[in-house]
Design an enzyme around this catalytic site. Structure first.
Site, PDB file in Angstrom:
ATOM      1  N   LYS A   1     -68.947   5.704  16.372  1.00  0.00           N
ATOM      2  CA  LYS A   1     -68.557   5.606  14.970  1.00  0.00           C
ATOM      3  C   LYS A   1     -67.969   6.926  14.479  1.00  0.00           C
ATOM      4  CE  LYS A   1     -68.384   4.636  10.613  1.00  0.00           C
ATOM      5  NZ  LYS A   1     -68.558   3.579   9.691  1.00  0.00           N
TER       6      LYS A   1
ATOM      7  N   CYS B   1     -66.249   8.521   4.111  1.00  0.00           N
ATOM      8  CA  CYS B   1     -66.585   8.669   5.530  1.00  0.00           C
ATOM      9  C   CYS B   1     -65.909   9.817   6.268  1.00  0.00           C
ATOM     10  CB  CYS B   1     -66.282   7.379   6.267  1.00  0.00           C
ATOM     11  SG  CYS B   1     -67.524   6.129   5.953  1.00  0.00           S
ATOM     12  N   PHE B   2     -64.595   9.916   6.151  1.00  0.00           N
ATOM     13  CA  PHE B   2     -63.874  10.815   7.064  1.00  0.00           C
ATOM     14  C   PHE B   2     -64.436  12.233   7.045  1.00  0.00           C
ATOM     15  CE2 PHE B   2     -59.534   8.446   7.529  1.00  0.00           C
ATOM     16  CZ  PHE B   2     -60.193   7.442   8.214  1.00  0.00           C
TER      17      PHE B   2
ATOM     18  N   VAL C   1     -51.264  12.919   0.104  1.00  0.00           N
ATOM     19  CA  VAL C   1     -51.797  14.119  -0.539  1.00  0.00           C
ATOM     20  C   VAL C   1     -53.155  14.506   0.070  1.00  0.00           C
ATOM     21  CG1 VAL C   1     -52.587  12.619  -2.418  1.00  0.00           C
ATOM     22  CG2 VAL C   1     -52.454  15.052  -2.815  1.00  0.00           C
TER      23      VAL C   1
ATOM     24  N   VAL D   1     -78.157   2.490   3.366  1.00  0.00           N
ATOM     25  CA  VAL D   1     -78.209   3.434   2.246  1.00  0.00           C
ATOM     26  C   VAL D   1     -77.241   4.582   2.512  1.00  0.00           C
ATOM     27  CG1 VAL D   1     -80.591   2.871   1.651  1.00  0.00           C
ATOM     28  CG2 VAL D   1     -80.139   4.721   3.262  1.00  0.00           C
TER      29      VAL D   1
ATOM     30  N   GLU E   1     -70.497   0.342  10.977  1.00  0.00           N
ATOM     31  CA  GLU E   1     -69.526  -0.454  10.239  1.00  0.00           C
ATOM     32  C   GLU E   1     -68.144   0.174  10.378  1.00  0.00           C
ATOM     33  OE1 GLU E   1     -70.105  -3.514   8.676  1.00  0.00           O
ATOM     34  OE2 GLU E   1     -68.042  -3.144   9.225  1.00  0.00           O
TER      35      GLU E   1
ATOM     36  N   THR F   1     -73.665   5.309   8.618  1.00  0.00           N
ATOM     37  CA  THR F   1     -73.195   6.219   9.660  1.00  0.00           C
ATOM     38  C   THR F   1     -74.180   7.365   9.766  1.00  0.00           C
ATOM     39  OG1 THR F   1     -70.989   5.757   8.963  1.00  0.00           O
ATOM     40  CG2 THR F   1     -71.267   7.595  10.460  1.00  0.00           C
TER      41      THR F   1
ATOM     42  N   THR G   1     -75.671   8.300   3.055  1.00  0.00           N
ATOM     43  CA  THR G   1     -76.094   9.477   3.820  1.00  0.00           C
ATOM     44  C   THR G   1     -75.130  10.616   3.498  1.00  0.00           C
ATOM     45  OG1 THR G   1     -74.757   8.608   5.636  1.00  0.00           O
ATOM     46  CG2 THR G   1     -77.118   8.237   5.766  1.00  0.00           C
ATOM     47  N   PRO G   2     -75.237  11.141   2.271  1.00  0.00           N
ATOM     48  CA  PRO G   2     -74.278  12.164   1.845  1.00  0.00           C
ATOM     49  C   PRO G   2     -74.423  13.463   2.641  1.00  0.00           C
ATOM     50  CG  PRO G   2     -76.073  11.960   0.256  1.00  0.00           C
ATOM     51  CD  PRO G   2     -76.289  10.895   1.272  1.00  0.00           C
TER      52      PRO G   2
ATOM     53  N   GLY H   1     -59.191  10.705   1.655  1.00  0.00           N
ATOM     54  CA  GLY H   1     -60.448  10.771   0.912  1.00  0.00           C
ATOM     55  C   GLY H   1     -61.376   9.706   1.463  1.00  0.00           C
TER      56      GLY H   1
ATOM     57  N   GLY I   1     -79.812  -1.311   0.493  1.00  0.00           N
ATOM     58  CA  GLY I   1     -78.576  -0.634   0.077  1.00  0.00           C
ATOM     59  C   GLY I   1     -77.505  -1.658  -0.258  1.00  0.00           C
TER      60      GLY I   1
HETATM   61  C1  UDX Z   1     -72.242   3.434   3.451  1.00  0.00           C
HETATM   62  C2  UDX Z   1     -73.085   3.999   4.569  1.00  0.00           C
HETATM   63  O1  UDX Z   1     -74.377   3.717   4.326  1.00  0.00           O
HETATM   64  C3  UDX Z   1     -72.736   5.425   4.784  1.00  0.00           C
HETATM   65  O2  UDX Z   1     -73.515   6.015   5.765  1.00  0.00           O
HETATM   66  C4  UDX Z   1     -71.362   5.367   5.241  1.00  0.00           C
HETATM   67  O3  UDX Z   1     -70.930   6.553   5.777  1.00  0.00           O
HETATM   68  C5  UDX Z   1     -70.536   4.970   4.047  1.00  0.00           C
HETATM   69  O4  UDX Z   1     -70.888   3.714   3.685  1.00  0.00           O
HETATM   70  P1  UDX Z   1     -72.045   2.986   1.016  1.00  0.00           P
HETATM   71  O5  UDX Z   1     -72.443   1.565   1.134  1.00  0.00           O
HETATM   72  O6  UDX Z   1     -70.608   3.278   0.821  1.00  0.00           O
HETATM   73  O7  UDX Z   1     -72.577   3.802   2.247  1.00  0.00           O
HETATM   74  O8  UDX Z   1     -72.907   3.767  -0.015  1.00  0.00           O
HETATM   75  P2  UDX Z   1     -73.253   3.422  -1.492  1.00  0.00           P
HETATM   76  O9  UDX Z   1     -72.200   2.584  -2.086  1.00  0.00           O
HETATM   77  O10 UDX Z   1     -73.658   4.701  -2.100  1.00  0.00           O
HETATM   78  O11 UDX Z   1     -74.541   2.472  -1.342  1.00  0.00           O
HETATM   79  C6  UDX Z   1     -75.783   2.859  -0.937  1.00  0.00           C
HETATM   80  C7  UDX Z   1     -76.831   2.153  -1.788  1.00  0.00           C
HETATM   81  O12 UDX Z   1     -78.129   2.416  -1.253  1.00  0.00           O
HETATM   82  C8  UDX Z   1     -76.861   2.587  -3.245  1.00  0.00           C
HETATM   83  O13 UDX Z   1     -76.636   1.473  -4.084  1.00  0.00           O
HETATM   84  C9  UDX Z   1     -78.275   3.159  -3.436  1.00  0.00           C
HETATM   85  O14 UDX Z   1     -78.830   2.878  -4.696  1.00  0.00           O
HETATM   86  C10 UDX Z   1     -79.025   2.471  -2.316  1.00  0.00           C
HETATM   87  N1  UDX Z   1     -80.250   3.181  -1.919  1.00  0.00           N
HETATM   88  C11 UDX Z   1     -80.206   4.487  -1.605  1.00  0.00           C
HETATM   89  C12 UDX Z   1     -81.459   2.493  -1.865  1.00  0.00           C
HETATM   90  O15 UDX Z   1     -81.509   1.304  -2.167  1.00  0.00           O
HETATM   91  N2  UDX Z   1     -82.578   3.159  -1.445  1.00  0.00           N
HETATM   92  C13 UDX Z   1     -82.562   4.475  -1.125  1.00  0.00           C
HETATM   93  O16 UDX Z   1     -83.605   5.033  -0.762  1.00  0.00           O
HETATM   94  C14 UDX Z   1     -81.321   5.159  -1.203  1.00  0.00           C
HETATM   95  C1  UDX Z   2     -62.603   4.546   7.086  1.00  0.00           C
HETATM   96  C2  UDX Z   2     -62.383   3.874   8.446  1.00  0.00           C
HETATM   97  O1  UDX Z   2     -61.030   3.388   8.504  1.00  0.00           O
HETATM   98  C3  UDX Z   2     -63.375   2.750   8.639  1.00  0.00           C
HETATM   99  O2  UDX Z   2     -63.208   2.163   9.925  1.00  0.00           O
HETATM  100  C4  UDX Z   2     -64.767   3.331   8.500  1.00  0.00           C
HETATM  101  O3  UDX Z   2     -65.725   2.343   8.634  1.00  0.00           O
HETATM  102  C5  UDX Z   2     -64.923   3.997   7.152  1.00  0.00           C
HETATM  103  O4  UDX Z   2     -63.935   5.004   7.004  1.00  0.00           O
HETATM  104  P1  UDX Z   2     -62.000   3.993   4.567  1.00  0.00           P
HETATM  105  O5  UDX Z   2     -62.395   5.399   4.314  1.00  0.00           O
HETATM  106  O6  UDX Z   2     -62.578   2.915   3.746  1.00  0.00           O
HETATM  107  O7  UDX Z   2     -62.329   3.601   6.078  1.00  0.00           O
HETATM  108  O8  UDX Z   2     -60.398   3.858   4.436  1.00  0.00           O
HETATM  109  P2  UDX Z   2     -59.161   4.254   5.356  1.00  0.00           P
HETATM  110  O9  UDX Z   2     -58.195   3.146   5.253  1.00  0.00           O
HETATM  111  O10 UDX Z   2     -59.551   4.665   6.703  1.00  0.00           O
HETATM  112  O11 UDX Z   2     -58.519   5.477   4.576  1.00  0.00           O
HETATM  113  C6  UDX Z   2     -59.135   6.741   4.492  1.00  0.00           C
HETATM  114  C7  UDX Z   2     -58.236   7.730   3.785  1.00  0.00           C
HETATM  115  O12 UDX Z   2     -57.145   8.088   4.599  1.00  0.00           O
HETATM  116  C8  UDX Z   2     -57.643   7.220   2.472  1.00  0.00           C
HETATM  117  O13 UDX Z   2     -57.676   8.233   1.500  1.00  0.00           O
HETATM  118  C9  UDX Z   2     -56.240   6.876   2.849  1.00  0.00           C
HETATM  119  O14 UDX Z   2     -55.360   6.930   1.763  1.00  0.00           O
HETATM  120  C10 UDX Z   2     -55.938   7.942   3.877  1.00  0.00           C
HETATM  121  N1  UDX Z   2     -54.852   7.584   4.800  1.00  0.00           N
HETATM  122  C11 UDX Z   2     -55.014   6.550   5.651  1.00  0.00           C
HETATM  123  C12 UDX Z   2     -53.678   8.320   4.799  1.00  0.00           C
HETATM  124  O15 UDX Z   2     -53.534   9.258   4.032  1.00  0.00           O
HETATM  125  N2  UDX Z   2     -52.698   7.981   5.688  1.00  0.00           N
HETATM  126  C13 UDX Z   2     -52.818   6.947   6.556  1.00  0.00           C
HETATM  127  O16 UDX Z   2     -51.875   6.708   7.338  1.00  0.00           O
HETATM  128  C14 UDX Z   2     -54.017   6.203   6.532  1.00  0.00           C
END
Ligand code: UDX
Ligand code: UDX
Length: 464
Positions: free
Chosen positions: A222, A278-279, A272, A91, A162, A133, A93-94, A275, A10
């Site tokens: 996590k 993860c959340f 607003v 990889v 992570e 996750t 995990t939608p 997004g 991934g």
């Molecule tokens: C990650 C974590 O894996 C996810 O669980 C967490 O909640 C969010 O962050 P992320 O790295 O953001 O995901 O996902 P993405 O950018 O979609 O990357 C996953 C990669 O895995 C893709 O490039 C996809 O092509 C690859 N993949 C997927 C494989 O190589 N093999 C597979 O079977 C499925």
């Molecule tokens: C989050 C977690 O912070 C990270 O630890 C985990 O591994 C993955 O998920 P990420 O989604 O990359 O990280 O960004 P984050 O900075 O947490 O922001 C998430 C969303 O919340 C964004 O849309 C951000 O704009 C929003 N946000 C954050 C607010 O609206 N207000 C805030 O005070 C903080």
């Protein structure tokens, strides 16, 4: 146990940056990141490091330093698995879009495919690290597949969630608040595997910051961390609506509340809506797990965080329509920012998608500018919702190359991502080039109220 070869399956937002830092900090370890997506791997290998597929401040320099030395990107998954002593699964995990748990549970199809592939290929003992996750107790399923389909070699499963946030991934990886490693700490082999991963991180993280727990605690921590963070955003966003009704100012409230050291000042920025990949997914997961154990009150408690977040996005969009005299049909609205937060090109679950969709349903014309998101991605995000045909999306939505261009001749501007460059815009010129009355909707509290009032915008900011 000494680790000399790491494989990561991934090459996404998590796998890519995490492995780049491991490679940079551990020159004695070969790190190979594999992915089934050939285009993505080609982009990671692009001669010009500015073309790597993920935008993160500072990342391209690190890739430049380590790539070809001990950091490799490849589509040869079997080969990389075979060589490695330690395999990270990173990889995606939608949320499931079908079947049982649809709209809630995590889809583990990719994880399972990875496990089967690792089992098939491995001829030597492996440490398998869950980086994605996952719902609690996924490690058990992984172990089951590995042991029952493998070639009799020993597999140790670790959970190493992570915590990096996009936009600050490099900083977060270089100086993490903590590194969490869950493993089978009651067995000798389990302990050895945990220690092997501790030693990898110890190349740059002090041992006080490396926590070891059992696997289930690590997996649940996590989800809990993300649920708590998201809950803070929904809490302040709930207050933003009350502020708008009462004349209180949400920024003042956040400051006053955050100065209580028990509460703390972080993650109290009204917006607003949150997004990101993860959340929402993690909370839905938590809700699903709680429900599946019959813990309905626990499930309802956390679900409310999502309900409020959806409400916030809708409320913002409907406020635009109401303010523009109850109709946006045929009106041009500029959307500034498409990414789910600044300093990333990731758009997953971005509020901009939902706000735009709402406005498009009201027949508005949208012009979007984001400094890092491509037009292709913007259209893909809208097409994915399926609210209208792909060709309608292309005729109603224009993507342009600057904020000024987006705002020109528009009726209203909505700031949906807090990119620094929007603060620096020459707002007077923007205003002069808009249709009057010109409306400005600040979904991020990015601008000073005084600036806009001086210029003459009809101004709405989230939470006053
Ligand atoms: C990650 C974590 O894996 C996810 O669980 C967490 O909640 C969010 O962050 P992320 O790295 O953001 O995901 O996902 P993405 O950018 O979609 O990357 C996953 C990669 O895995 C893709 O490039 C996809 O092509 C690859 N993949 C997927 C494989 O190589 N093999 C597979 O079977 C499925
Ligand atoms: C989050 C977690 O912070 C990270 O630890 C985990 O591994 C993955 O998920 P990420 O989604 O990359 O990280 O960004 P984050 O900075 O947490 O922001 C998430 C969303 O919340 C964004 O849309 C951000 O704009 C929003 N946000 C954050 C607010 O609206 N207000 C805030 O005070 C903080």
């Amino acid at each position: 146990m000494k680790i000399t070869n790491i494989c990561c399956i991934g090459a996404g937002y998590v796998g890519g940056p995490t492995m780049a830092i491991i490679a940079q900090k551990c020159p004695h370890i070969n790190v190979t990141v594999v992915d089934i997506n050939e285009k993505r791997i080609a982009a990671w290998n692009d001669d010009d490091v500015n073309n790597i597929p993920i935008y993160e401040p500072g990342l391209s320099d690190i890739v430049k330093e380590a790539r070809g030395r001990n950091l490799f990107f490849s589509t040869k998954v079997d080969e990389a698995i075979d060589k490695a002593e330690m395999i990270f699964i990173s990889v995606n995990t939608p949320t499931k879009t079908y079947g049982i748990g649809k709209g809630m549970a995590a889809d583990l199809k990719f994880i399972e495919l990875c496990a089967r592939q690792i089992a098939r290929v491995s001829k030597t003992d492996k440490i398998v690290v869950e980086k994605s996750t996952l719902p609690v107790r996924t490690a058990e399923a992984l172990k089951n597949i590995l042991e029952n389909t493998g070639n009799g070699v020993n597999f140790q499963i670790l959970s190493n969630p992570e915590f990096l946030a996009e936009g600050t991934a490099v900083e977060d990886l270089l100086a993490p608040d903590r590194v969490l490693i869950g493993g089978d700490i009651d067995s000798e082999r389990g302990k050895e595997a945990v220690n092997a991963l501790v030693e990898v991180y110890a190349n740059w993280v002090s041992k006080e910051h490396i926590l070891t727990t059992n696997v289930w605690s690590s997996e649940l921590s996590k989800l809990t961390a993300n649920a708590f963070l998201a809950q803070r955003v929904s809490s302040i966003n709930a207050m933003s609506e009350l502020c708008e009704k009462t004349g209180a100012d949400v920024n003042e409230v956040a400051k006053a509340v955050g100065m209580d050291t028990r509460i703390g000042s972080k993650f109290l920025q009204s917006s607003v809506g949150f997004g990101g990949s993860c959340f929402q997914k993690d909370i839905l997961n938590l809700v699903y797990i709680a429900k599946s154990f019959g813990l309905n009150e626990v499930a309802d408690y956390w679900e409310q965080v999502i309900i409020l977040n959806d409400h916030q996005k809708r409320r913002f969009a409907s406020n635009i329509v109401k303010t523009l005299f109850n109709t946006v049909s045929g009106k041009k609205i500029a959307i500034l920012g498409w990414a789910f937060k600044k300093d990333t090109n990731d758009t997953r679950e971005s509020a901009a998608i939902y706000v735009s969709d709402y406005l498009l349903n009201e027949q508005a014309e949208i012009v979007v500018y984001d400094p890092k998101v491509t037009a292709e991605q913007i259209y893909a995000d809208l097409d994915y919702l399926g609210s209208r045909s792909d060709s309608e999306n292309r005729s109603l939505v224009k993507v342009v190359n600057s904020a000024e261009e987006a705002c020109k001749n528009s009726h209203a501007v909505a700031i949906l991502t807090e990119w620094d460059e929007f603060k620096e815009l020459d707002w007077q010129t923007v205003y002069d080039n808009m249709l009057k009355p010109a409306f400005l909707f600040d979904g991020r509290r990015l601008l000073e109220r005084a600036t806009k009032e001086k210029i003459g915008f009809e101004f709405y900011a989230i939470g006053n």
